[in-house]
Design an enzyme around this catalytic site. Structure first.
Site, short mmCIF file in Angstrom:
data_model
loop_
_atom_site.label_atom_id
_atom_site.label_comp_id
_atom_site.label_asym_id
_atom_site.label_seq_id
_atom_site.Cartn_x
_atom_site.Cartn_y
_atom_site.Cartn_z
N CYS A 1 74.82 30.78 -4.57
CA CYS A 1 76.08 30.66 -5.29
C CYS A 1 76.72 32.04 -5.51
O CYS A 1 76.01 33.05 -5.56
CB CYS A 1 75.84 29.98 -6.64
N CYS B 1 72.92 33.60 -9.07
CA CYS B 1 74.24 33.67 -8.45
C CYS B 1 74.69 35.13 -8.30
O CYS B 1 74.47 35.95 -9.19
CB CYS B 1 75.26 32.90 -9.29
#
Ligand code: DVN
Length: 252
Positions: free
Chosen positions: A158, A77
């Protein structure tokens, strides 16, 4: 058109299975934290299952679903880097700075990068030459693989995601590219906060973040995502790549 192809069966020392299992093990040795959740033999079996015995122009994207399921990697992420027409500089960048990761820096992308493979209808042989080219037929084993792996990479994205696009071409965001036709469509607005475009420019370029293709990109993503675009000279990125002292965050 009837195409004549001369396939050379793999010789033992360059056997596709050996190449893939060796690259897989090399990757896991360098990323120990991923070793316990990935098995290179299982990955080979799932990979072979996608295309061995099939016509090399009839391997659908879905054939690689079991391969994608066989690989287990946590998404990085805030560090995921997408790209289009910037292959060389992007990979020089991630090689030098470890702050961002491309698909080719993940297990599946690393293993398959730079390989060509195919089989034949009703054959158990694998070939690494004489396989259809990227645009020769759409459902070729290599193209279907990259389409499937790219979809999985984008689905898992993400946090803040970065996309490095090429400011030296008229259409930095091409809706027919993998980035434009697959990855952008798979971005999940509940997982991603922002899309940060880095537009790589050269001295005489006239393309800017105002380019109409980039307006299309802005409209193509979910309005909940924050969109930004920054023009960055290629020379600045190259300087950053070659200066080990320069922290990643100062490259643009
Ligand atoms: O975000 C990245 C990454 O996640 C990836 O898997 O998809 C994105 C890049 O794909 P893209 O947006 O289609 O970008 P490109 O630069 O047009 O194409 C990327 C690669 O696909 C090329 O470098 C080619 O691979 P190769 O041969 O250098 O290993 C291949 N490719 C795309 N169009 C092609 C082609 N190869 C041959 N002929 C074509 N027409």
């Amino acid at each position: 058109v009837a195409l004549s192809r001369r396939n050379c069966a793999d010789s033992n020392d360059s056997d596709l299975r050996t190449v893939i299992i060796t690259k897989c093990k090399t990757y896991l040795a360098a990323h120990e934290e991923k070793s316990s959740s990935n098995n290179c033999e299982e990955i080979w079996t799932a990979f072979a299952g996608a295309f061995v015995g099939r016509d090399p122009c009839d391997v659908p994207v879905e054939a690689y679903d079991p391969l994608v399921r066989a690989v287990s990697e946590k998404p990085a992420c805030n560090r995921m880097l997408f790209w289009s027409k910037t292959k060389d500089i992007v990979h020089q960048f991630t090689e030098s700075k470890k702050c961002l990761v491309t698909l080719e820096d993940t297990l599946l992308g690393f293993v398959m990068n730079d390989l060509t493979w195919c089989s034949k209808n009703n054959s158990n042989e694998t070939f690494t030459t004489g396989c259809p080219g990227w645009i020769e037929c759409e459902k070729n084993p290599v193209r279907s693989f990259w389409n499937r792996a790219s979809a999985a990479f984008a689905e898992s994205a993400c946090g803040d995601v970065t996309a490095m696009l090429n400011g030296s071409i008229a259409t930095p965001f091409n809706v027919n590219s993998i980035f434009g036709s697959i990855e952008v469509k798979k971005f999940d607005p509940s997982r991603i906060r922002a899309l940060k475009v880095v537009l790589v420019t050269r001295g005489n370029d006239t393309v800017t973040c105002d380019n109409s293709s980039l307006q299309h990109l802005r409209e193509a993503i979910d309005p909940k995502l924050t969109y930004s675009c920054k023009e960055v000279p290629r020379s600045k990125i190259l300087d950053c790549i070659s200066d080990p002292e320069k922290p990643c965050g100062d490259c643009w």
